[in-house]
Structure formats: C-alpha cells, structure tokens
Design an enzyme around this catalytic site. Structure first.
Site, PDB file in Angstrom:
ATOM      1  N   LYS A 265       0.848  -1.193   0.000  1.00 30.33           N
ATOM      2  CA  LYS A 265       0.000   0.000   0.000  1.00 30.33           C
ATOM      3  C   LYS A 265       0.880   1.238   0.000  1.00 30.33           C
ATOM      4  CE  LYS A 265      -1.799   2.858   2.820  1.00 30.33           C
ATOM      5  NZ  LYS A 265      -1.837   4.050   1.942  1.00 30.33           N
TER       6      LYS A 265
ATOM      7  N   CYS B 205      13.243  11.778   6.476  1.00 33.93           N
ATOM      8  CA  CYS B 205      13.280  11.304   7.859  1.00 33.93           C
ATOM      9  C   CYS B 205      14.652  11.587   8.472  1.00 33.93           C
ATOM     10  CB  CYS B 205      12.966   9.819   7.911  1.00 33.93           C
ATOM     11  SG  CYS B 205      13.974   8.863   6.776  1.00 33.93           S
TER      12      CYS B 205
ATOM     13  N   GLU C 249       9.458  16.454  15.430  1.00 32.18           N
ATOM     14  CA  GLU C 249       9.752  16.412  13.990  1.00 32.18           C
ATOM     15  C   GLU C 249       8.884  17.457  13.271  1.00 32.18           C
ATOM     16  OE1 GLU C 249       8.489  12.988  11.568  1.00 32.18           O
ATOM     17  OE2 GLU C 249      10.548  12.897  10.842  1.00 32.18           O
TER      18      GLU C 249
ATOM     19  N   GLU D 164      10.040   1.742  10.622  1.00 36.15           N
ATOM     20  CA  GLU D 164      11.061   2.796  10.569  1.00 36.15           C
ATOM     21  C   GLU D 164      10.328   4.129  10.542  1.00 36.15           C
ATOM     22  OE1 GLU D 164      14.109   2.462  11.193  1.00 36.15           O
ATOM     23  OE2 GLU D 164      14.117   0.282  11.157  1.00 36.15           O
TER      24      GLU D 164
HETATM   25  P1  NAD Z   1       2.249   8.367   7.800  1.00 36.06           P
HETATM   26  O1  NAD Z   1       2.592   7.648   9.069  1.00 36.06           O
HETATM   27  O2  NAD Z   1       1.169   9.367   7.848  1.00 36.06           O
HETATM   28  O3  NAD Z   1       1.830   7.305   6.666  1.00 36.06           O
HETATM   29  C1  NAD Z   1       2.677   6.250   6.265  1.00 36.06           C
HETATM   30  C2  NAD Z   1       1.852   5.175   5.593  1.00 36.06           C
HETATM   31  O4  NAD Z   1       0.987   4.572   6.571  1.00 36.06           O
HETATM   32  C3  NAD Z   1       0.925   5.696   4.494  1.00 36.06           C
HETATM   33  O5  NAD Z   1       0.876   4.773   3.425  1.00 36.06           O
HETATM   34  C4  NAD Z   1      -0.416   5.769   5.206  1.00 36.06           C
HETATM   35  O6  NAD Z   1      -1.521   5.693   4.322  1.00 36.06           O
HETATM   36  C5  NAD Z   1      -0.337   4.533   6.086  1.00 36.06           C
HETATM   37  N1  NAD Z   1      -1.248   4.528   7.237  1.00 36.06           N
HETATM   38  C6  NAD Z   1      -1.851   5.584   7.840  1.00 36.06           C
HETATM   39  N2  NAD Z   1      -2.640   5.151   8.852  1.00 36.06           N
HETATM   40  C7  NAD Z   1      -2.525   3.789   8.899  1.00 36.06           C
HETATM   41  C8  NAD Z   1      -3.090   2.779   9.712  1.00 36.06           C
HETATM   42  N3  NAD Z   1      -3.931   3.055  10.714  1.00 36.06           N
HETATM   43  N4  NAD Z   1      -2.756   1.498   9.468  1.00 36.06           N
HETATM   44  C9  NAD Z   1      -1.900   1.176   8.485  1.00 36.06           C
HETATM   45  N5  NAD Z   1      -1.333   2.106   7.659  1.00 36.06           N
HETATM   46  C10 NAD Z   1      -1.641   3.401   7.874  1.00 36.06           C
HETATM   47  O7  NAD Z   1       3.619   9.000   7.271  1.00 36.06           O
HETATM   48  P2  NAD Z   1       3.835   9.955   6.013  1.00 36.06           P
HETATM   49  O8  NAD Z   1       3.278  11.294   6.336  1.00 36.06           O
HETATM   50  O9  NAD Z   1       3.406   9.260   4.780  1.00 36.06           O
HETATM   51  O10 NAD Z   1       5.445  10.022   5.962  1.00 36.06           O
HETATM   52  C11 NAD Z   1       6.212  10.927   6.679  1.00 36.06           C
HETATM   53  C12 NAD Z   1       6.779  10.281   7.932  1.00 36.06           C
HETATM   54  O11 NAD Z   1       7.540   9.134   7.576  1.00 36.06           O
HETATM   55  C13 NAD Z   1       7.736  11.176   8.676  1.00 36.06           C
HETATM   56  O12 NAD Z   1       7.483  11.066  10.058  1.00 36.06           O
HETATM   57  C14 NAD Z   1       9.117  10.602   8.348  1.00 36.06           C
HETATM   58  O13 NAD Z   1      10.112  10.860   9.299  1.00 36.06           O
HETATM   59  C15 NAD Z   1       8.796   9.152   8.244  1.00 36.06           C
HETATM   60  N6  NAD Z   1       9.806   8.447   7.443  1.00 36.06           N
HETATM   61  C16 NAD Z   1      10.658   7.584   8.063  1.00 36.06           C
HETATM   62  C17 NAD Z   1      11.657   6.940   7.320  1.00 36.06           C
HETATM   63  C18 NAD Z   1      12.609   5.980   7.965  1.00 36.06           C
HETATM   64  O14 NAD Z   1      13.174   5.136   7.276  1.00 36.06           O
HETATM   65  N7  NAD Z   1      12.809   6.050   9.263  1.00 36.06           N
HETATM   66  C19 NAD Z   1      11.766   7.171   5.949  1.00 36.06           C
HETATM   67  C20 NAD Z   1      10.868   8.058   5.354  1.00 36.06           C
HETATM   68  C21 NAD Z   1       9.884   8.682   6.111  1.00 36.06           C
END
Ligand code: NAD
Length: 482
Positions: free
Chosen positions: A175, A284, A383, A250
């Site tokens: 997804k 991130c 963040e 992550e």
């Molecule tokens: P997010 O947590 O809002 O969403 C991530 C994914 O999870 C999306 O596909 C979203 O649709 C899905 N999701 C949302 N609610 C869910 C649920 N209840 N159950 C299952 N899936 C669900 O994050 P974002 O805004 O897409 O990305 C930004 C964040 O990601 C930042 O906090 C960033 O630091 C982090 N990030 C971390 C890394 C790493 O490797 N540590 C890399 C890139 C981004």
C-alpha cells in the site's frame, strides 16, 4: 482527463469495489490534477492478500536466479523509463528535479542489487558431530509480506522493501502513500512486464486506516514492514505484534549536526543546509538541529542564513527547492514556526511563504533558521518535516553531545570536526542508527543497513543491504543423515 489508475491484483489491473477514486494534485500547483487512483477498502485489500497467499508456493519454488532475472529485467525497464518516472515523482511529490531523478536511479539500483542477491541466497554447511550427516542451514522465504510506505521517498522506500522481499521468495501486498502512489504503480507495471507471476505482487491504493489496517490484521500476511510517522508506526507495531506478525517499523527523526569549535563555519553551513533544506526538509534523516560550539556560532549562523536566503524556491521542475507535499504539511510547518517564535527562539531567516508568480499557489515555504533555541523547546524536540533548522549554542563538546542525544528520536546524526578524538567519541556515543563524520545527516548507501534507535524505529530488524534480506528470510537447519 486520463483514466483512473487501477489496483494491481493477481496480475490484473482492477477497480476498487467502492467505485470511488481519489485525485492527486501537483503540490507546486494544487489546481492541477495529476492523476486519479482507486480509493480502495478492506475487501479490496483482503482480495489482494488472497492473491498473494495463492501465489506463495509458485514463487518460493521459483529458483533464486530466475527470481533475480525478473528483478533485473524490471530494473532495466525502470531505467528505460527514468525520465517519465522522474516527471511523475516531481508532479505528485514536488521534489526538485535532481532529487527526483536521483531517487528514481536509487530504485533502479536497488532492483539490480537485489537481483544478484536472489541468486546468492543460501545457507551454510557445518561440520556434524557424527559421521554420515550433512548438517546445513537454508534461508527460506517467510510468506506474505505487507508493505506500507510513506510519500516522501515514494519510489526508493517501496523499492528497498519490495526488492528484497521478492528476491527472498516472499509474495507481497503493498500500500503506497495516497499522496504520491504513481511511481509504485509503475514499479508494478515493470515487474508485470518482466514476467512476475500473477499474485506475487499486489498493489492497492487507498486509506491506511482501511487498506493498511486490513493488510496488517488479515491472517494471510506473515510480515509487516512499515515506514512512516512515529504516531502511526507505533499503532501499526502494536496491531502487527498483537496479530503475531514479524514486524519492522522505521519512523520519524529529529536529526542533529554537531558543529565543533575546530569546524570551518562555511563547510559546516554547507553540510547543515544540504541536510536541512534538501528535499524541502521532508526526509526522515533531515538535519533539523544544528548544535554549534560558541566559538564558531556567530560565523556559522551568518553562513547558514546566507545559504537559506540564496536558495531558489519554486516548482521542482526547474528550481533548487520544491514545495511541501500538501496543504496540511505546509500548515504544520508554519504552525511550528509560530510555536518556535512563541517559545522565544529568534527567527533569523525565512519563516513565511515566498512571494512571486511561480510560487503563488503552491505549498511553498521559505528555508527557515531559528537561533537562541533551547533543547527543551518543541522546535528542538518534535519532527517538523519542513525546511526548518533550529540552531542551539553549546559551550563545549560534551554539552553538544548531550544535546544531540536529548531527544526521543535516534535516526541519523552527524558531527563536523577536525579533531579525530572528538569524531570517534561522537561515533561511540551518538544515539542514532546512522552516524556520519563531516557529512550531512541525509543520504544513504543502498548496500549497508539502515534503521533508527529509540522512537525512530521498532529496532527489530534493519532495512537495506544484506541486513535487509534478514527480515524477509527464516533459517531452517537440516540434519541430513545418509
Ligand atoms: P504516515 O505515518 O502518515 O503514513 C505512512 C503510511 O501509513 C501511508 O501509506 C499511510 O496511508 C499509512 N497509514 C496511515 N494510517 C494507517 C493505519 N492506521 N494502518 C496502516 N497504515 C496506515 O507517514 P507519512 O506522512 O506518509 O510520511 C512521513 C513520515 O515518515 C515522517 O514522520 C518521516 O520521518 C517518516 N519516514 C521515516 C523513514 C525511515 O526510514 N525512518 C523514511 C521516510 C519517512
């Protein structure tokens, strides 16, 4: 208007049973609809899991070199379409062109890297205690992997989960983030054309709360790999472990660069500006805290402000720094800017939305620098996920190290110093999964492990490189007596 993009399930392009679609707009020009995707629900997700379960035996029994051939071919198809993929990425996510092209190249390289790993997967032969026994281990696929990915690296992150999962012989439900799913759809197309058997990869677009949650809860999935925010990731971890799945998450970061008294202020400012303002601060691993020795503080701040003010902000197609991905990400950054001012930090660069014809309508924000930041302020702890750097003054290296570690997160950390002993101490004591000396906090090599400490990660398994394969394999020990 182009046709809505479909889900990819069991080798077919299918519409959601909801009959609903969701538009993706250009963050540099939100009135432009870039593409339309399926707004899928739990049943669509469950059908994808069923397809992945049905495809398991065929794929795990496909010889590793043949699995590798398909990955290599898919990587080559992506390489042939690199320009097109770069355009999709800029139009949906907003990155500056060199960043978008670099990310697409990274995905291509990842497919090629894991294509060779698929053939190398094996085990080890050991000496047995008795005669006439072959004693050895085998690395086997775990089963069906549920992959859930964020928007900020919309092709690299899906690639670094998907390629090792497939190389190891797992089948996959994926997804992508709803904001920028287009490049994942193109990965599915490339794998389909490369000859991936039906059902081995299934891509379903839609809300995380329905599609993502069904992937995690469905008893057909065995593994959950999630990258995203700490808030969502912590819920995902709980749901997945409650359901007895192998899980890695992550998550977010609050990454520091420590600038020591021996650092050249101009060089340190280059490092912090690249780490903090690159990808519009939406990495991130972005540097969001510069922790600076008092002896070089004033010179460093002057250099950093100079870089913030000279950055060319505009549509990613032809500017150095693109927009934030969405209205809500922009509002959140502006809110943090207000919070920082309210907390008593001094705004020395940026702080608002830029002016001009090209940036009038998009989700643009100025590269922003705050000084006089204390480590306990929210701007130093939470963040922001925008191009905002908080500068914290310290009086010695020990204090700098303590401040660097004084957050809940621990993803990436860097130090700028000419003193080798200090550099070694930083490597030893920084609480972060990635530590760099005289380098920016962003930027990763694909063949070494990646993952965070503390609230940045579940700390269960690492991604990328050989470590990336561990998550997708399980060892079997064989006592073969003859
Ligand atoms: P997010 O947590 O809002 O969403 C991530 C994914 O999870 C999306 O596909 C979203 O649709 C899905 N999701 C949302 N609610 C869910 C649920 N209840 N159950 C299952 N899936 C669900 O994050 P974002 O805004 O897409 O990305 C930004 C964040 O990601 C930042 O906090 C960033 O630091 C982090 N990030 C971390 C890394 C790493 O490797 N540590 C890399 C890139 C981004």
């Amino acid at each position: 208007m182009t046709e809505p993009s479909k889900n990819y399930v069991n080798g077919e392009w299918v519409a959601s049973e909801t009959g609903e679609t969701a538009e993706v707009t250009n963050p540099a020009n939100p009135s432009e609809v870039v593409a339309t995707y399926q707004h899928s629900n739990e049943n669509d997700a469950a059908a994808a899991v069923d397809a992945a379960v049905a495809a398991e035996d065929e794929w795990r029994n496909t010889p590793g070199p043949e699995r590798g051939r398909i990955l290599r071919e898919a990587g080559t198809l992506l390489a042939q379409r690199k320009d097109e993929l770069t355009e999709i990425l800029i139009a949906e996510e907003g990155k500056a062109r060199p960043e978008a092209a670099g990310e697409v190249q990274r995905a291509i390289d990842i497919f090629h890297y894991f294509s060779t790993k698929a053939a190398d997967l094996g085990g080890a032969r050991k000496g047995a205690s008795g005669p006439n026994t072959n004693l050895y281990t085998r690395q086997e696929p775990v089963g069906v992997a549920a992959l859930i990915t964020p928007w900020n690296y919309p092709i690299a992150i899906p690639a670094w989960k998907l390629a090792p999962a497939l190389a190891a012989g797992n089948t996959v439900v994926l997804k992508p983030a709803s904001i920028a799913p287009g490049v994942v759809v193109e990965i599915a197309r490339a794998l389909d054309e490369a000859g991936l058997p039906d059902g081995v990869l299934n891509v379903v677009t839609g809300p995380g709360s329905s599609v993502g949650s069904e992937f995690i809860g469905n008893e057909g999935t065995d593994l959950v790999s999630f990258t995203g925010s700490s808030q969502v990731g912590e819920m995902v971890y709980e749901q997945a472990t409650d359901a007895g799945k192998r899980v890695q998450t992550e998550l977010g970061g609050k990454n520091p660069t420590l600038v020591a008294d021996s650092a050249d202020p101009a060089e340190a400012a280059d490092i912090v500006a690249n780490g903090g303002f690159g990808t519009t601060g939406q990495s991130c691993t972005a540097c969001s805290r510069a922790i600076v020795h008092e002896d070089v503080y004033d010179d460093f701040v002057a250099e950093l402000v100079d870089r913030a003010e000279s950055l060319d902000v505009g549509p990613g197609t032809d500017h150095e720094m693109g927009p934030q991905v969405s209205e809500s990400e922009l509002s959140s950054t502006l809110e943090y800017i207000d919070i920082a001012e309210g907390e008593g930090a001094t705004l020395v660069a940026g702080g608002g939305v830029p002016e001009g014809e090209e940036v009038e309508t998009g989700h643009f924000v100025e590269p922003t620098v705050f000084t006089d930041v204390d480590s306990d302020m929210r701007i130093a702890q939470e963040e922001v996920f925008g191009p905002v750097v908080a500068v914290i003054e310290v009086s010695d290296f020990d204090e700098g190290l303590a401040v660097a570690n004084d957050v809940d997160y621990g993803l990436s950390a860097s130090v700028v110093t000419d003193d080798h002993t200090e550099a070694n101490r930083f490597v030893d004591e920084a609480e972060a999964g990635v530590v760099k000396v005289n380098d920016k906090t962003t930027g990763l090599e694909l063949h070494v492990p990646f993952g965070g400490f503390k609230r940045s990660s579940s700390e269960t398994w690492r991604e990328q490189g050989d470590a990336g394969l561990d998550f997708y394999t399980i060892e079997k020990t064989v006592y073969d007596n003859y």
